[in-house]
Scaffold this motif. Structure first.
Motif, PDB file in Angstrom:
ATOM      1  N   ASP A   1     -46.992  76.503 113.802  1.00  0.00           N
ATOM      2  CA  ASP A   1     -47.583  75.311 113.161  1.00  0.00           C
ATOM      3  C   ASP A   1     -48.981  75.681 112.664  1.00  0.00           C
ATOM      4  OD1 ASP A   1     -48.216  72.797 112.305  1.00  0.00           O
ATOM      5  OD2 ASP A   1     -48.534  71.965 114.311  1.00  0.00           O
ATOM      6  N   TRP A   2     -49.029  76.287 111.461  1.00  0.00           N
ATOM      7  CA  TRP A   2     -50.279  76.820 110.930  1.00  0.00           C
ATOM      8  C   TRP A   2     -50.864  75.986 109.797  1.00  0.00           C
ATOM      9  CZ3 TRP A   2     -47.032  81.744 110.028  1.00  0.00           C
ATOM     10  CH2 TRP A   2     -46.767  82.362 111.257  1.00  0.00           C
ATOM     11  N   TYR A   3     -50.147  74.973 109.335  1.00  0.00           N
ATOM     12  CA  TYR A   3     -50.570  74.264 108.131  1.00  0.00           C
ATOM     13  C   TYR A   3     -50.884  72.797 108.425  1.00  0.00           C
ATOM     14  CZ  TYR A   3     -48.966  78.350 105.593  1.00  0.00           C
ATOM     15  OH  TYR A   3     -48.819  79.632 105.120  1.00  0.00           O
ATOM     16  N   GLY A   4     -51.864  72.289 107.714  1.00  0.00           N
ATOM     17  CA  GLY A   4     -52.178  70.875 107.778  1.00  0.00           C
ATOM     18  C   GLY A   4     -51.320  70.104 106.784  1.00  0.00           C
ATOM     19  N   ASP A   5     -51.658  68.842 106.586  1.00  0.00           N
ATOM     20  CA  ASP A   5     -50.943  68.029 105.599  1.00  0.00           C
ATOM     21  C   ASP A   5     -51.940  67.115 104.907  1.00  0.00           C
ATOM     22  OD1 ASP A   5     -51.294  65.649 107.243  1.00  0.00           O
ATOM     23  OD2 ASP A   5     -49.653  66.393 108.489  1.00  0.00           O
ATOM     24  N   ASP A   6     -51.443  66.312 103.998  1.00  0.00           N
ATOM     25  CA  ASP A   6     -52.326  65.461 103.192  1.00  0.00           C
ATOM     26  C   ASP A   6     -52.807  64.221 103.939  1.00  0.00           C
ATOM     27  OD1 ASP A   6     -52.217  67.102 100.908  1.00  0.00           O
ATOM     28  OD2 ASP A   6     -50.290  66.240 100.322  1.00  0.00           O
TER      29      ASP A   6
END
Length: 319
Positions: free
Chosen positions: A81-86
């Motif tokens: 889980d390396w990414y963020g979101d909007d």
């Protein structure tokens, strides 16, 4: 923005390492799924929405608890889980404290250990490449342009594995509240106050009133003797901690208590055992800032209670 050859090479190196890490993660997850699950407990810590950064650290945290196979799958997901979101703020990284206990006899433990070590080595390589991207603004732009919404702290933090030996008795979780304290010179504080002239004006305050208030603070700070020792204090985001308690050594009769290891619990721990129900995993509870606020303050503080300016939490160091 123009970048140097080394900056462009660095972002390419990071990209290749991310691909290599994804391949290792795929292989590792396949190996872990082949093991027999003894127990699993994880907690999803909610992340603040974008625009709510001013509420950090959160006054109350109520994690979502998972157990069994649901917890196991969530733990595997947390590894990559390396990414963020909007929708959510990336100023508070994703955290999923918990523990997964697998039967060592049913695993290719040597292969799994090798993959854990390889992944952490790749993460360290990425971490060492990041400074080559340039200053903070250049780093952000390069990473954002090539890997949109990548949260580097989530990418480079290590995965944690505990082998069957030494024997672990239990894993419990708690909340850590830490205050960052940094030295700051009078000249550095003056520079920070000067930058406030260009800050957005607070609601209900005119531009003239704001400029006058900042000017008064600049005069106040500039009047401090140049040798004044100052400390900047900043309360960090509340973070989950894991308390790993090992079994007492029966060969050491004078040992009064079991040794305990304290670790950051940003991602679930993977533990291996050859005994059914040998390791007790107790999930983390809710966090309540009001309850913690009832604790007695530390008596060893060496800073004045009142900041030298209301613009920043900077205090005179008493020594």
């Amino acid at each position: 923005m123009r970048y140097s050859v080394d900056q462009l090479t660095a972002i390419e190196d990071i990209g290749r390492d991310i691909e290599a890490l994804e391949t290792v993660a795929q292989e590792l997850c396949a190996e872990l799924r082949a093991c027999r699950l003894i127990t699993a407990q994880v907690a999803k810590v909610p992340r603040p929405k974008k625009g709510n950064e001013k509420d950090l650290p959160a006054p109350h945290i109520q994690p979502e608890h998972l157990s069994g196979s649901d917890a196991f799958e969530a733990a595997l997901y947390a590894l990559t889980d390396w990414y963020g979101d909007d929708d959510h703020s990336t100023k508070a990284v994703a955290r999923m404290p918990g523990g997964v206990v697998l039967r060592a006899a049913d695993c290719q433990l040597e292969t799994i250990t090798r993959l854990f070590d390889l992944a952490n080595a790749i993460k360290d390589r990425i971490k060492s490449s990041i400074p080559r991207l340039g200053n903070q603004d250049e780093r952000f732009r390069l990473i954002h342009d090539h890997h949109r919404m990548l949260v580097t702290l989530q990418l480079i933090r290590h995965w944690t594995l505990f082998p069957p030996l030494p024997l672990i008795q239990s894993v419990t979780f708690s909340w850590g509240v830490k205050t960052e304290i940094k030295r700051i010179t009078v000249d550095e504080l003056i520079e920070k106050v000067q930058l406030c002239f260009n800050d957005p004006v607070p609601e209900g305050v005119s531009r003239y009133e704001w400029q006058k208030a900042v000017s008064d603070e600049l005069t106040r700070v500039s009047s401090l003797p140049s040798g004044t020792e100052l400390r900047a204090r900043r309360k960090l985001v509340v973070r989950p901690l894991a308390n790993i308690r090992f079994r007492a050594d029966s060969s050491a009769p004078n040992q009064r208590s079991r040794p305990v290891l304290l670790r950051e619990a940003h991602t679930p721990l993977f533990l291996f055992s050859n005994e059914e129900a040998a390791i007790r995993v107790k999930p983390i509870g809710d966090y309540d800032d009001q309850q913690r606020g009832q604790r007695k303050p530390r008596g060893d503080r060496k800073c004045e209670d009142k900041p030298v300016t209301w613009l920043f939490p900077v205090y005179r160091f008493e020594g």
